[in-house]
Write an enzyme that holds these catalytic residues in place. Structure first.
Site, short mmCIF file in Angstrom:
data_model
loop_
_atom_site.label_atom_id
_atom_site.label_comp_id
_atom_site.label_asym_id
_atom_site.label_seq_id
_atom_site.Cartn_x
_atom_site.Cartn_y
_atom_site.Cartn_z
CG ASN A 140 9.35 -7.17 4.03
OD1 ASN A 140 8.51 -7.74 3.73
ND2 ASN A 140 7.65 -7.86 5.60
N GLY A 153 3.49 -10.77 -0.56
CA GLY A 153 3.58 -9.08 -0.93
C GLY A 153 2.23 -8.65 -0.26
CB THR A 157 1.12 -8.30 -6.18
OG1 THR A 157 1.93 -7.07 -6.60
CG2 THR A 157 2.08 -9.15 -6.80
CD GLU A 194 1.84 -12.30 5.40
OE1 GLU A 194 1.01 -11.46 5.02
OE2 GLU A 194 2.92 -12.73 5.00
CB CYS A 216 2.91 -7.63 6.70
SG CYS A 216 3.36 -9.41 7.19
CD GLU A 257 3.43 -18.18 4.06
OE1 GLU A 257 3.64 -17.78 4.88
OE2 GLU A 257 3.57 -18.19 3.20
#
Length: 478
Positions: free
Chosen positions: A150, A226, A230, A248, A282, A459
């Site tokens: 994205n 992602g 996953t 994240e 997101c 992060e």
């Protein structure tokens, strides 16, 4: 364009000679190929990274800082080229890539180039015991960075920059859907003087290349952005190998609007937080909750402004909403809209758009769905497209209950001019980040990440440098 892997400072084809087609979202046509790399490619990258680590981990902070800042400068010099590649690869408006994505990629390298020189350890003197403790922060070794489609270069550099700043070497995988700017970054790193093997960029699917990185027994840390499913699979693989993990993941973020807000600022920002980058962020405020006293006014104005948004080819100067990233993703978003039609009322949008001369492109009207319950599927599952829901609330307690009643907890936005209410709500929102009277206002020094199904770890700033280093305590008695 034929994308190649970047290993040991050189471009090369995948060992298996397996390739994936790369589609242009604006017209649906194949315009290139990207490798679908195997375990052998990942192993080759690991071996050169392992060798490079012996020298890179011992370089001075000043040397690392100088190289990272040079990379930032070269990204800025190549702004137009990178923005055009990002727009073609991802489908986002060229204006957005030029003003946000590529400048932020440069900022990531510049920020961590400076931050590493300010990253300090702690010491503790044990008074009366004639001893002192001090903590070393040492690079991990070879780490894996896996980024999404994205915000391709933006988020790719968000991981790579702190990893190499901290003295690690990297095996990185960008999304196979949007590989171009990561591919172009390799040449920039070479020109900036980054030593061979410090950064290795391996292209391919998550199920092949990504899994090979996660499974590798000697890649000691994984930073992944992602989907939550996953992320759960990565954690399942990585946990028995005792890898450090930063995940994240997804978001279903509430946008809580009280009647005492600055209305016009709220309306313009909410339009942006709903549909920027085709809603493929997101942090998008996809669940909009409005105080009853303001609900009808907001609904009328928001629908009117949404209908006026220009959907078109990413390179057109007046395009606000470009193409979705891929045909499968467009179909996924459309299927969610069909569910939304059963669970609520579509106030505007909801249809695939045909753009003249680009009839096979992946275009979709920005969509607003009015709902009556927060428990419906479209309010509980991440859609990741230009789709938002509207729902009124009666009071502060109901707003909090609606906002928190979801499996995700990445971010939240609050609109109010009541200071006491602000303090109460921000303390009780179950989210890793909260914006008050703004959205996407980012300071790179602050921690970034979510709670619940939105991930683990943080992060950004020194949090990223802590993740990419191991602490070692030394106690000396004197």
């Amino acid at each position: 364009m034929k994308v190649q892997n970047y290993i040991n400072g050189n471009y090369q084809n995948p060992i298996s000679n397996q390739w994936l087609n790369n589609y242009c979202p604006a017209n649906g046509e194949i315009y290139g190929q990207t490798p679908n790399s195997s375990k052998e490619d990942v192993e080759a990258a690991f071996q050169v990274a392992k060798t490079a680590f012996q020298k890179w981990s011992k370089t001075t902070l000043e040397e690392r800082s100088k190289i990272l800042i040079k990379i930032a400068e070269l990204i800025e010099i190549n702004l137009d080229k990178l923005a055009e590649a990002e727009s073609e690869d991802n489908g986002k408006p060229l204006s957005l890539a030029k003003s946000v994505d590529i400048p932020r990629a440069a900022s990531n390298f510049r920020f961590f180039g400076h931050a590493i020189t300010q990253f300090s350890s702690e010491s503790h003197e044990s008074s009366g015991q004639n001893a002192i403790n001090y903590t070393l922060r040492q690079p991990i070794g070879v780490v894996g960075c896996i980024s999404p489609w994205n915000l391709p270069l933006y988020l790719f550099t968000w991981k790579i920059a702190p990893a190499i700043a901290a003295g690690n070497c990297v095996v990185a995988k960008p999304s196979e859907v949007t590989p171009i700017t990561a591919y172009l970054l390799g040449d920039i790193c070479t020109k900036a003087g980054l030593p061979k093997g410090v950064l290795n960029i391996i292209h391919g699917k998550g199920s092949t290349t990504g899994q090979a990185i996660v499974e590798h027994p000697d890649i000691k840390a994984i930073s992944f952005t992602g989907g939550s499913k996953t992320g759960a699979q990565i954690a399942k693989i990585a946990a028995p190998l005792f890898k450090k993990l930063s995940l994240e993941l997804g978001g279903k973020n509430p946008n809580i609007i009280f009647a005492d807000c600055d209305y016009h600022a709220m309306l313009e920002t909410t339009l942006r937080s709903s549909f920027s980058n085709q809603g493929q962020i997101c942090l998008s405020g996809s669940r909009i909750f409005i105080e009853e006293a303001l609900y009808n006014r907001f609904k009328t104005d928001f629908v009117k402004k949404t209908k006026a948004l220009k959907v078109g080819h990413p390179r057109e100067t007046n395009t606000v909403i470009g193409a979705l990233v891929s045909k499968p993703h467009l179909e996924k978003v459309l299927s969610n809209i069909e569910i939304g039609k059963k669970e609520g009322t579509v106030l505007c949008g909801g249809n695939k758009i045909t753009v003249k001369n680009y009839e096979n492109g992946y275009y979709l009207e920005p969509t607003i769905i009015e709902i009556s319950t927060n428990d419906c599927k479209i309010n509980q599952e991440e859609i990741f497209g230009p789709v938002v829901t509207l729902m009124p609330f009666k009071n502060e307690n109901e707003a909090l209950e609606l906002a928190n009643n979801v499996t995700y907890g990445l971010s939240a936005t609050l609109w109010t001019n009541n200071l006491k209410r602000t303090m109460r709500i921000t303390h009780q929102l179950k989210a890793g980040m909260v914006w008050v009277n703004t959205w996407m206002h980012r300071d790179l020094r602050t921690p970034f990440g979510g709670v619940k199904a939105s991930g683990i770890g943080r992060e950004g700033g020194f949090e990223a440098l802590r993740f990419f280093t191991e602490s070692k305590n030394v106690c000396i008695k004197y």
